[in-house]
Motif scaffolding. Structure first.
Motif, short mmCIF file in Angstrom:
data_model
loop_
_atom_site.label_atom_id
_atom_site.label_comp_id
_atom_site.label_asym_id
_atom_site.label_seq_id
_atom_site.Cartn_x
_atom_site.Cartn_y
_atom_site.Cartn_z
N ASP A 116 -12.94 -7.10 1.04
CA ASP A 116 -11.65 -7.77 1.17
C ASP A 116 -10.94 -7.33 2.45
O ASP A 116 -10.65 -6.16 2.63
N VAL A 117 -10.68 -8.30 3.33
CA VAL A 117 -9.97 -8.02 4.59
C VAL A 117 -8.64 -8.78 4.63
O VAL A 117 -8.05 -8.95 5.70
N THR A 118 -8.15 -9.20 3.46
CA THR A 118 -6.92 -9.98 3.40
C THR A 118 -5.76 -9.26 4.05
O THR A 118 -5.06 -9.83 4.89
N GLU A 119 -5.55 -8.01 3.69
CA GLU A 119 -4.42 -7.26 4.23
C GLU A 119 -4.56 -7.07 5.74
O GLU A 119 -3.58 -7.20 6.48
N GLN A 123 -1.97 -8.35 8.62
CA GLN A 123 -1.43 -7.46 9.64
C GLN A 123 -1.70 -8.00 11.04
O GLN A 123 -0.85 -7.91 11.92
N GLN A 124 -2.88 -8.57 11.26
CA GLN A 124 -3.19 -9.17 12.56
C GLN A 124 -2.26 -10.33 12.87
O GLN A 124 -1.81 -10.49 14.01
N ALA A 125 -1.96 -11.14 11.87
CA ALA A 125 -1.04 -12.26 12.06
C ALA A 125 0.36 -11.73 12.40
O ALA A 125 1.04 -12.27 13.27
N ARG A 126 0.76 -10.67 11.74
CA ARG A 126 2.07 -10.06 12.03
C ARG A 126 2.09 -9.51 13.46
O ARG A 126 3.08 -9.67 14.17
N ILE A 127 1.03 -8.89 13.90
CA ILE A 127 0.94 -8.37 15.26
C ILE A 127 1.05 -9.52 16.27
O ILE A 127 1.74 -9.41 17.28
N ASP A 189 11.55 -5.23 12.33
CA ASP A 189 10.81 -5.02 11.07
C ASP A 189 10.66 -6.30 10.27
O ASP A 189 9.84 -6.40 9.38
N ASP A 190 11.48 -7.30 10.58
CA ASP A 190 11.40 -8.58 9.88
C ASP A 190 10.22 -9.41 10.31
O ASP A 190 9.92 -10.44 9.73
N PHE A 191 9.53 -9.00 11.38
CA PHE A 191 8.45 -9.80 11.93
C PHE A 191 7.14 -9.18 11.64
O PHE A 191 6.57 -8.36 11.81
#
Length: 191
Positions: A116-119, A123-127, A189-191
């Protein structure tokens, strides 16, 4: 017997999905990790067509690729697949599998493990969003610093650049950003 028990213990306690399918794509084995990953008990999935648990948009592509892999009697490594949890949420798993051949060399199915690499994907999308925000704010900061020395034509160029940068955000992200800025609640932190 001790090594068999050790292997069984490792498989049953792994957080990765360890599975086996037959040539028709029916699951013949699932370890207990499916309860957390998909919200199903192993016995609910065994005997079912594994494709039914895939994201609907991916099923045709997976079926096509599996047909090719079966014809060549080969496995795969690092295949990223979207799966559905019982609650409707998506899980991204990276799959690796080997072909299972009988004594005559006939393909009888596949045995594999999915991680599972969902998280990590989230995180990559957030970055990526943070990088876009950083670029936007840097451009805005540079424009403010130059404000005292630029001409009207330069301001038009700055405005166009700002609007191009804002286009990198989707409408929902832009609306959230504007609302937070107006309320004075802007935080990285909201992003």
């Amino acid at each position: 017997m001790e090594s068999e028990d050790r292997f069984r213990n490792i498989v049953e306690n792994s957080l990765d999905w360890i599975w086996e399918i037959d040539c028709a794509g029916r699951l013949t084995y699932c370890n207990a990790a499916v309860a957390e990953l998909f919200g199903h008990a192993p016995e609910e999935m065994v005997g079912q067509d594994g494709l039914q648990f895939l994201h609907p948009e991916d099923r045709d592509e997976v079926q096509s690729r599996l047909s090719d892999l079966r014809a060549r009697k080969t496995g795969w490594q690092g295949w990223r697949l979207r799966w559905l949890h019982r609650d409707g949420s998506q899980r991204m798993l990276v799959s690796t599998a080997i072909p299972v051949l009988d004594a005559n060399g006939t393909l009888s199915g596949y045995r594999g493990i999915d991680h599972d690499v969902t998280e990590a994907e989230l995180q990559q999308a957030r970055i990526r969003r943070l990088a876009r925000l950083h670029a936007l704010l840097s451009a805005l900061g540079n424009a403010v610093l130059r404000a005292g020395t630029i001409t009207e034509a330069d301001w038009e160029e700055v405005e166009e650049g700002f609007l191009r940068a804002m286009e990198k955000f989707d409408a929902e992200e832009t609306a959230k950003l504007q609302e937070k800025m107006e309320k004075g609640q802007f935080s990285l932190d909201d992003f």
